[in-house]
Motif scaffolding. Structure first.
Motif, mmCIF file in Angstrom:
data_model
loop_
_atom_site.group_PDB
_atom_site.id
_atom_site.type_symbol
_atom_site.label_atom_id
_atom_site.label_comp_id
_atom_site.label_asym_id
_atom_site.label_seq_id
_atom_site.Cartn_x
_atom_site.Cartn_y
_atom_site.Cartn_z
ATOM 1 N N ALA A 200 -3.284 -2.251 4.805
ATOM 2 C CA ALA A 200 -4.325 -2.374 5.900
ATOM 3 C C ALA A 200 -3.965 -1.557 7.268
ATOM 4 N N LEU A 201 -2.538 -1.300 7.273
ATOM 5 C CA LEU A 201 -1.818 -0.785 8.129
ATOM 6 C C LEU A 201 -2.647 0.326 8.510
ATOM 7 N N ALA A 202 -2.219 0.729 7.139
ATOM 8 C CA ALA A 202 -3.140 2.719 6.405
ATOM 9 C C ALA A 202 -4.248 2.538 6.538
ATOM 10 N N ARG A 203 -4.730 1.769 6.453
ATOM 11 C CA ARG A 203 -6.459 1.400 6.459
ATOM 12 C C ARG A 203 -6.916 1.804 7.930
ATOM 13 N N GLU B 162 6.404 -4.229 13.456
ATOM 14 C CA GLU B 162 6.518 -3.572 14.850
ATOM 15 C C GLU B 162 5.390 -2.998 14.810
ATOM 16 N N VAL B 163 5.053 -1.846 13.831
ATOM 17 C CA VAL B 163 3.645 -1.445 14.347
ATOM 18 C C VAL B 163 2.310 -2.457 15.010
ATOM 19 N N LEU B 164 2.563 -3.166 13.473
ATOM 20 C CA LEU B 164 1.732 -4.807 13.945
ATOM 21 C C LEU B 164 1.768 -5.316 15.952
ATOM 22 N N GLY B 165 3.077 -5.022 16.105
ATOM 23 C CA GLY B 165 3.735 -5.868 17.196
ATOM 24 C C GLY B 165 2.523 -5.156 18.272
ATOM 25 N N LEU B 166 2.634 -3.676 18.363
ATOM 26 C CA LEU B 166 2.608 -2.793 19.243
ATOM 27 C C LEU B 166 0.889 -2.878 19.232
ATOM 28 N N ILE B 167 0.358 -2.579 17.909
ATOM 29 C CA ILE B 167 -1.044 -2.169 18.035
ATOM 30 C C ILE B 167 -1.579 -3.629 18.529
ATOM 31 N N THR B 168 -1.484 -5.565 17.944
ATOM 32 C CA THR B 168 -1.822 -6.016 18.488
ATOM 33 C C THR B 168 -0.251 -6.762 20.106
ATOM 34 N N SER B 169 -0.012 -6.011 20.414
ATOM 35 C CA SER B 169 0.695 -5.985 21.525
ATOM 36 C C SER B 169 -0.531 -7.279 23.386
ATOM 37 N N LEU C 208 5.749 -10.029 16.621
ATOM 38 C CA LEU C 208 4.479 -9.592 17.246
ATOM 39 C C LEU C 208 4.736 -10.356 18.567
ATOM 40 N N HIS C 209 3.218 -10.342 19.224
ATOM 41 C CA HIS C 209 3.199 -11.466 20.280
ATOM 42 C C HIS C 209 2.137 -12.173 20.662
ATOM 43 N N PRO C 210 2.446 -13.216 19.562
ATOM 44 C CA PRO C 210 1.141 -14.762 19.274
ATOM 45 C C PRO C 210 1.190 -15.820 20.407
ATOM 46 N N ASN C 211 -0.759 -15.039 21.047
ATOM 47 C CA ASN C 211 -0.928 -16.974 22.268
ATOM 48 C C ASN C 211 -1.188 -17.993 21.072
ATOM 49 N N VAL C 212 -1.425 -17.896 19.727
ATOM 50 C CA VAL C 212 -1.614 -18.924 19.003
ATOM 51 C C VAL C 212 -1.082 -18.104 17.720
ATOM 52 N N ALA C 213 0.225 -19.889 17.060
ATOM 53 C CA ALA C 213 0.872 -19.554 16.082
ATOM 54 C C ALA C 213 0.283 -20.753 15.291
ATOM 55 N N VAL C 214 0.334 -20.621 13.737
ATOM 56 C CA VAL C 214 0.586 -21.019 12.616
ATOM 57 C C VAL C 214 1.527 -21.242 11.781
ATOM 58 N N LEU C 215 2.320 -22.345 11.867
ATOM 59 C CA LEU C 215 3.085 -22.138 10.736
ATOM 60 C C LEU C 215 2.851 -23.203 9.250
ATOM 61 N N THR C 216 2.259 -22.236 8.161
ATOM 62 C CA THR C 216 1.589 -23.253 7.036
ATOM 63 C C THR C 216 3.093 -23.955 6.395
#
Length: 467
Positions: free
Chosen positions: A21-24, A104-111, A183-191
């Motif tokens: 998904a990151l590669a895409r 880490e990269v997801l965190g940078l993208i979504t920060s 990650l840097h969530p504003n909303v979190a879900v714990l299933t």
């Protein structure tokens, strides 16, 4: 780190569902993408068709020269599933390349974007894809990084409209190697909060600490949607700096009632947050998937979707590949495939299948995933598999691990209480199934059992029971 200034990104383990998904995403924004993976797969073939360079030999010589010639403006993204003796990984470490893990990269993208992060031992892929689909079908501008290929979009990446309204990110938060703490969530879900990855965490208590650390990432004005058993397991205080909403079937602030299990579909009523939505239809069956849908519906309501938009979005949701995926559904034969690889996932899956087809023989083919997980949860695997009328065990899929002496699929056999049980090889599976009565067949596991699914589906459509 300015991701937009990169000229190249190289992935170690590019064929992983989260890595791809990151590669895409990088490919979409115009960065040259290459990678290594151990074996070709339909997913790596799809990435190659999209213009990415992939090698299947772990040698420095297979790395593109643009990566070898310049370490300053390229990025190496690696997964902790890579073996410690990986030639490429150790080369990049030795030569001081910029290495980052996927999270880490997801965190940078979504920060810089409002984020909904979905974590849990089970259910995070389905729940995150449900949230993404409900919001997108309801007209919201979203991007989603998912841990499975959605049937609606045929991808594990949903791209936002860069010219439209502010986008919200939906991201699957992986607890493996504590990756979700980037990650840097504003909303979190714990299933869910069941023990797993004990090779990383050591024991259940330390894993619960990891989940509590994930929840603590929320800002004071954030919101946590948490399955009611997970809330109890983590021992969270009733008073928290963020808003907490518990959910569950027949229990919680948000709950499902009047759940009906029908062949190929579950129906239920949603109650919570001042809403009551009657007669919702979910075409991704399972009591656990109804529970996953509760969190998605509650978030959609908070995001301003109408009850009618939610009803339509849920009805059009087609699920995720390898999650309760129905391949054959005929009067005298049914075949379902599922990614379940933990005792609790298997229990939830088989319980739902039995509820859908209560009068039919249930045959389960299971491929254990990882030697450590098989060793750590052997008793639980045997107990949950015993819900089937017949159990067929395949050899353990090792993934990143080396064999452990005394650990094999056969160690599960004695504890399985099903009337019929056996060990079979992948090569001999079709011949064996042809010699036994098949009514409802399920395949279970996170390894390469997926490569048997299409041949089994074709066989199920044509075979005649010999018994």
């Amino acid at each position: 780190m300015n991701l937009n200034s990169l000229h190249s990104v190289h992935f170690l383990g590019i064929g992983g569902i989260g890595m791809s998904a990151l590669a895409r995403w990088f490919n979409h924004i115009g960065v040259k993408v290459s990678g290594y993976d151990r074996t070709p797969s339909p997913l790596t073939a799809a990435l190659e068709s999209e213009g990415m360079e992939i090698s299947y030999v772990d040698q420095v010589a297979t790395v593109p020269t643009r990566i070898l010639d310049s370490s300053s403006d390229c990025l190496i993204i690696w997964t902790p599933a890579m073996p410690k003796d990986s030639v490429q990984l150790n080369y990049f470490r030795k030569h001081a390349y910029n290495l980052k893990k996927r999270a880490e990269v997801l965190g940078l993208i979504t920060s810089g974007m409002p984020s909904i992060a979905v974590a849990g031992t089970h259910g995070k892929t389905t729940t995150s894809s449900m949230i993404a689909h409900l919001l997108k079908s309801g007209g919201k501008n979203i991007a989603a990084f998912l841990g499975g290929v959605t049937q609606n979009y045929n991808s594990n990446l949903i791209l936002h409209d860069e010219e439209g309204m502010e986008a919200r990110v939906v991201v699957e938060a992986d607890e493996f190697d504590r990756s979700f703490l980037h990650l840097h969530p504003n909303v979190a879900v714990l299933t869910s909060a069941d023990p797993d990855h004990l090779d990383i965490y050591g024991d259940d208590a330390h894993m619960m600490e990891g989940f509590r650390a994930f929840v603590a990432l929320l800002p004071e004005n954030g919101c946590l949607y948490i399955q009611h058993k997970a809330f109890e397991k983590l021992g969270l205080a009733e008073s928290n700096p963020w808003k907490v909403k518990q959910y569950g079937v027949d229990k919680g602030d948000i709950r499902a009632e009047n759940v009906q299990a029908l062949p190929g579909i579950f129906r239920f009523d949603f109650l919570g947050d001042g809403h009551k939505i009657i007669g919702l239809s979910l075409r991704m069956p399972g009591f656990h998937n109804v529970e996953n849908a509760l969190a998605a519906i509650a978030i959609a309501l908070d995001e301003g979707l109408s009850e009618e938009q939610i009803r339509e979005g849920l009805s059009s949701y087609r699920g995720v590949k390898r999650r309760f995926e129905i391949w054959v559904q005929e009067e005298d034969r049914v075949f379902i495939d599922d990614y379940a690889h933990h005792p609790e996932e298997i229990r939830a899956f088989l319980t739902s299948v039995k509820a859908m087809y209560p009068d039919k023989k249930l045959t389960a083919v299971f491929q254990p995933h990882l030697f450590t997980r098989t060793r750590d949860f052997a008793e639980g695997f045997s107990e949950s598999l015993s819900l089937a009328d017949e159990v067929v065990l395949l050899d353990i899929y090792p993934a990143r691990e080396l064999p452990i002496e005394g650990v094999s699929a056969s160690m599960l056999l004695d504890g399985i209480r099903s009337p019929q049980k056996s060990l079979q090889t992948k090569e001999g599976l079709l011949d064996y199934l042809g010699s036994t009565e098949i009514e409802v067949l399920v395949t279970i596991g996170a390894g390469d059992i997926d490569r048997l699914v299409e041949p089994l589906a074709n066989w199920m459509k044509t075979h005649e029971n010999q018994v």
